[in-house]
Design a protein around this motif. Sequence first.
Motif, PDB file in Angstrom:
ATOM      1  N   ALA A 346     -12.100   2.431   1.206  1.00  0.00           N
ATOM      2  CA  ALA A 346     -10.694   2.809   1.298  1.00  0.00           C
ATOM      3  C   ALA A 346      -9.973   2.030   2.385  1.00  0.00           C
ATOM      4  O   ALA A 346      -8.754   1.827   2.299  1.00  0.00           O
ATOM      5  CB  ALA A 346     -10.584   4.316   1.548  1.00  0.00           C
ATOM      6  N   THR A 347     -10.699   1.575   3.426  1.00  0.00           N
ATOM      7  CA  THR A 347     -10.041   0.792   4.477  1.00  0.00           C
ATOM      8  C   THR A 347      -9.534  -0.533   3.917  1.00  0.00           C
ATOM      9  O   THR A 347      -8.453  -1.000   4.297  1.00  0.00           O
ATOM     10  CB  THR A 347     -11.007   0.541   5.644  1.00  0.00           C
ATOM     11  N   TRP A 348     -10.294  -1.154   3.021  1.00  0.00           N
ATOM     12  CA  TRP A 348      -9.839  -2.401   2.402  1.00  0.00           C
ATOM     13  C   TRP A 348      -8.626  -2.143   1.517  1.00  0.00           C
ATOM     14  O   TRP A 348      -7.655  -2.903   1.538  1.00  0.00           O
ATOM     15  CB  TRP A 348     -10.971  -3.020   1.578  1.00  0.00           C
ATOM     16  N   LEU A 349      -8.697  -1.071   0.722  1.00  0.00           N
ATOM     17  CA  LEU A 349      -7.601  -0.757  -0.198  1.00  0.00           C
ATOM     18  C   LEU A 349      -6.329  -0.417   0.572  1.00  0.00           C
ATOM     19  O   LEU A 349      -5.237  -0.928   0.261  1.00  0.00           O
ATOM     20  CB  LEU A 349      -8.013   0.408  -1.093  1.00  0.00           C
ATOM     21  N   LEU A 350      -6.442   0.441   1.572  1.00  0.00           N
ATOM     22  CA  LEU A 350      -5.273   0.844   2.355  1.00  0.00           C
ATOM     23  C   LEU A 350      -4.656  -0.336   3.091  1.00  0.00           C
ATOM     24  O   LEU A 350      -3.430  -0.415   3.233  1.00  0.00           O
ATOM     25  CB  LEU A 350      -5.658   1.934   3.352  1.00  0.00           C
ATOM     26  N   THR A 351      -5.484  -1.247   3.566  1.00  0.00           N
ATOM     27  CA  THR A 351      -4.960  -2.407   4.285  1.00  0.00           C
ATOM     28  C   THR A 351      -4.087  -3.256   3.369  1.00  0.00           C
ATOM     29  O   THR A 351      -2.973  -3.651   3.742  1.00  0.00           O
ATOM     30  CB  THR A 351      -6.102  -3.259   4.856  1.00  0.00           C
ATOM     31  N   GLY A 352      -4.559  -3.531   2.164  1.00  0.00           N
ATOM     32  CA  GLY A 352      -3.768  -4.340   1.244  1.00  0.00           C
ATOM     33  C   GLY A 352      -2.461  -3.676   0.873  1.00  0.00           C
ATOM     34  O   GLY A 352      -1.392  -4.312   0.906  1.00  0.00           O
ATOM     35  N   ILE A 353      -2.511  -2.387   0.532  1.00  0.00           N
ATOM     36  CA  ILE A 353      -1.290  -1.668   0.145  1.00  0.00           C
ATOM     37  C   ILE A 353      -0.342  -1.552   1.330  1.00  0.00           C
ATOM     38  O   ILE A 353       0.874  -1.754   1.209  1.00  0.00           O
ATOM     39  CB  ILE A 353      -1.648  -0.278  -0.412  1.00  0.00           C
ATOM     40  N   GLY A 354      -0.882  -1.235   2.504  1.00  0.00           N
ATOM     41  CA  GLY A 354      -0.036  -1.074   3.686  1.00  0.00           C
ATOM     42  C   GLY A 354       0.629  -2.363   4.113  1.00  0.00           C
ATOM     43  O   GLY A 354       1.794  -2.365   4.535  1.00  0.00           O
ATOM     44  N   LEU A 355      -0.089  -3.482   4.029  1.00  0.00           N
ATOM     45  CA  LEU A 355       0.523  -4.764   4.367  1.00  0.00           C
ATOM     46  C   LEU A 355       1.684  -5.077   3.428  1.00  0.00           C
ATOM     47  O   LEU A 355       2.750  -5.521   3.869  1.00  0.00           O
ATOM     48  CB  LEU A 355      -0.531  -5.874   4.298  1.00  0.00           C
ATOM     49  N   TRP A 356       1.470  -4.860   2.145  1.00  0.00           N
ATOM     50  CA  TRP A 356       2.550  -5.117   1.179  1.00  0.00           C
ATOM     51  C   TRP A 356       3.771  -4.254   1.483  1.00  0.00           C
ATOM     52  O   TRP A 356       4.902  -4.752   1.502  1.00  0.00           O
ATOM     53  CB  TRP A 356       2.034  -4.827  -0.236  1.00  0.00           C
ATOM     54  N   ARG A 357       3.546  -2.966   1.757  1.00  0.00           N
ATOM     55  CA  ARG A 357       4.671  -2.069   2.011  1.00  0.00           C
ATOM     56  C   ARG A 357       5.351  -2.397   3.335  1.00  0.00           C
ATOM     57  O   ARG A 357       6.585  -2.405   3.430  1.00  0.00           O
ATOM     58  CB  ARG A 357       4.190  -0.621   2.012  1.00  0.00           C
ATOM     59  N   GLY A 358       4.558  -2.655   4.363  1.00  0.00           N
ATOM     60  CA  GLY A 358       5.148  -2.952   5.663  1.00  0.00           C
ATOM     61  C   GLY A 358       5.968  -4.228   5.656  1.00  0.00           C
ATOM     62  O   GLY A 358       7.048  -4.288   6.258  1.00  0.00           O
ATOM     63  N   LEU A 359       5.476  -5.262   4.983  1.00  0.00           N
ATOM     64  CA  LEU A 359       6.227  -6.509   4.910  1.00  0.00           C
ATOM     65  C   LEU A 359       7.491  -6.336   4.075  1.00  0.00           C
ATOM     66  O   LEU A 359       8.536  -6.917   4.388  1.00  0.00           O
ATOM     67  CB  LEU A 359       5.346  -7.611   4.322  1.00  0.00           C
ATOM     68  N   ARG A 360       7.391  -5.544   3.021  1.00  0.00           N
ATOM     69  CA  ARG A 360       8.574  -5.299   2.190  1.00  0.00           C
ATOM     70  C   ARG A 360       9.648  -4.559   2.970  1.00  0.00           C
ATOM     71  O   ARG A 360      10.849  -4.816   2.789  1.00  0.00           O
ATOM     72  CB  ARG A 360       8.162  -4.499   0.955  1.00  0.00           C
ATOM     73  N   LEU A 416      -6.661  -4.616  13.710  1.00  0.00           N
ATOM     74  CA  LEU A 416      -5.234  -4.635  14.034  1.00  0.00           C
ATOM     75  C   LEU A 416      -4.390  -4.570  12.764  1.00  0.00           C
ATOM     76  O   LEU A 416      -3.417  -3.809  12.684  1.00  0.00           O
ATOM     77  CB  LEU A 416      -4.927  -5.905  14.832  1.00  0.00           C
ATOM     78  N   LEU A 417      -4.757  -5.337  11.749  1.00  0.00           N
ATOM     79  CA  LEU A 417      -4.029  -5.289  10.475  1.00  0.00           C
ATOM     80  C   LEU A 417      -4.154  -3.911   9.825  1.00  0.00           C
ATOM     81  O   LEU A 417      -3.188  -3.411   9.225  1.00  0.00           O
ATOM     82  CB  LEU A 417      -4.554  -6.366   9.530  1.00  0.00           C
ATOM     83  N   PHE A 418      -5.335  -3.301   9.923  1.00  0.00           N
ATOM     84  CA  PHE A 418      -5.519  -1.977   9.334  1.00  0.00           C
ATOM     85  C   PHE A 418      -4.619  -0.954  10.015  1.00  0.00           C
ATOM     86  O   PHE A 418      -4.001  -0.102   9.345  1.00  0.00           O
ATOM     87  CB  PHE A 418      -6.979  -1.550   9.433  1.00  0.00           C
ATOM     88  N   ALA A 419      -4.511  -0.996  11.331  1.00  0.00           N
ATOM     89  CA  ALA A 419      -3.655  -0.043  12.050  1.00  0.00           C
ATOM     90  C   ALA A 419      -2.194  -0.231  11.671  1.00  0.00           C
ATOM     91  O   ALA A 419      -1.460   0.748  11.453  1.00  0.00           O
ATOM     92  CB  ALA A 419      -3.852  -0.210  13.559  1.00  0.00           C
ATOM     93  N   LEU A 420      -1.753  -1.469  11.579  1.00  0.00           N
ATOM     94  CA  LEU A 420      -0.371  -1.735  11.163  1.00  0.00           C
ATOM     95  C   LEU A 420      -0.126  -1.256   9.741  1.00  0.00           C
ATOM     96  O   LEU A 420       0.947  -0.716   9.421  1.00  0.00           O
ATOM     97  CB  LEU A 420      -0.071  -3.228  11.271  1.00  0.00           C
ATOM     98  N   SER A 421      -1.111  -1.425   8.872  1.00  0.00           N
ATOM     99  CA  SER A 421      -0.978  -0.982   7.490  1.00  0.00           C
ATOM    100  C   SER A 421      -0.911   0.532   7.404  1.00  0.00           C
ATOM    101  O   SER A 421      -0.107   1.086   6.644  1.00  0.00           O
ATOM    102  CB  SER A 421      -2.159  -1.491   6.662  1.00  0.00           C
ATOM    103  N   ALA A 422      -1.756   1.214   8.171  1.00  0.00           N
ATOM    104  CA  ALA A 422      -1.745   2.673   8.162  1.00  0.00           C
ATOM    105  C   ALA A 422      -0.405   3.205   8.655  1.00  0.00           C
ATOM    106  O   ALA A 422       0.142   4.173   8.089  1.00  0.00           O
ATOM    107  CB  ALA A 422      -2.885   3.204   9.032  1.00  0.00           C
ATOM    108  N   ARG A 423       0.151   2.584   9.663  1.00  0.00           N
ATOM    109  CA  ARG A 423       1.460   3.027  10.160  1.00  0.00           C
ATOM    110  C   ARG A 423       2.553   2.791   9.128  1.00  0.00           C
ATOM    111  O   ARG A 423       3.455   3.617   8.967  1.00  0.00           O
ATOM    112  CB  ARG A 423       1.804   2.298  11.459  1.00  0.00           C
ATOM    113  N   ALA A 424       2.495   1.658   8.412  1.00  0.00           N
ATOM    114  CA  ALA A 424       3.488   1.371   7.390  1.00  0.00           C
ATOM    115  C   ALA A 424       3.419   2.373   6.243  1.00  0.00           C
ATOM    116  O   ALA A 424       4.443   2.716   5.640  1.00  0.00           O
ATOM    117  CB  ALA A 424       3.295  -0.048   6.861  1.00  0.00           C
TER     118      ALA A 424
END
Length: 468
Positions: A346-360, A416-424
């Motif tokens: 789930a950490t891999w999945l959440l990171t990808g989704i969170g990065l997409w949402r945060g950048l958007r 670091l990317l995972f934490a940013l993704s979780a926050r997004a």
Amino acid sequence: MTPTEATHNNHPEGAPREETRRRERTLRVGLALILGVYLALAIRLLALLPLWGAVHDEPLHFGYCKYLAVRGEFPRIGEGIYMDPRLYYWGPSAGEAAHHPPGYYLLGSLVYRLLAGQSLATQNYGIRVLSLLLGLTALLLLYGACREVFRKEPHYALAVVAGVAVFPHWLMMSSVIYVEVFGAAAAMGALWMLCRYARNAERWGSLCAAGAFVGLMALTKMTLLAFCLGFAWVGLAQIWASGNSRRKNAGQTAAYLGAMVLVAGWWYLRSVLVYGKLFPTSVLPGQLETAITFHGQPPDMLSVLFVPRGRFYYWLAISGVFRFFWCPSDWLPPATRPLMYSVAAATWLLTGIGLWRGLRRRDEDLCWLWRRFALPLLAGLTLMFFHYLRWTVTTCVQAHAEFGKFVQPLFGFASLLFALSARALFGSRGGLMVVAAFCAFFVLWDALAIHHLATVLIPRYAPTIPVP
């Protein structure tokens, strides 16, 4: 009116300043607790894991350190390759590790010199402590980098460090004689210094320090060279996007690259002078019995796909990317593996989704980091994965178990990317809770692994390991 009240009335900034000091004290206490957990888990593994070859390649790394201390010169490729691991302790010899750059081993040789009069076991544990301290250093440097990223929410810096400190493969790397932990400390130092330079392009000292850290990465292992290219790209891009004059940019470029060459260039010059190659290796394609050959020659990556054994090697390599990312696959009790791996995925999945949402949504911290670091370092990861895959399927199939340790030097950036993704995905407080939940999950993973090692694996296999 008391003197204290008068002081506060005369200096209204006193209250915010006191609040800042209180927050910093809280952060320091939190960091100390996280590092305490890291030390407790790492020391437990350091003392628990048997010596004399129970950990893959540890005899070779010890032999390299001893070789430098005893003989005062670098080992030569092809000399002293033994099937009996005890000979690396007696020899000494670096064996198939002789082609590795000497960064970690030079420090290890100093530890060996300090313990030269002690028992062989004490010398082994001493160099393991070096790994533990390098892992601790990497965590402190990562914290500095995260404070530059999370300027408004510094508690996230603690979350990122905690995510690394309790990660199973990180703890393994930090508790045995492992070269990658030296690269991890260098990589986190480079990340911090480049973050500092990105905040202020006048920081020549940070830029030169970043170049020196990248040089130390290049003195770790050739698997880190792809990440060295990524950090070089990051630094050069920041220099030329700083808005300074061309003359100043040229000077900073020379300082940045010069620091790298000053630290690591001598080793690669030596490789050319001694072996006639910039990147010599101890094992060549087609040399091992497990290697696939066509008409007596090593195959390319495409031709391997046309034989069953080649396709099997590909499957081992690609499946190993996931299975060996977390820790050696046999560390967990078999009954727990499906659940633990599923939750970890789930950490891999959440990171990808969170990065997409945060950048958007143009998250400020994520966009700041992404524009400067993400693409070069992900490109470095892609290049490293390509070489790992080629090495595994054409040269040394055993390498399928090593991807996890190859990427650990950059695991701090991944956290670091995972934490940013979780926050997004979950907001500031929710993201922090998600990261904390996964930290607790990996502490549980550590506890299960330590229990399984102590009660099943070590009693089963330790008696079969010959003692020097």
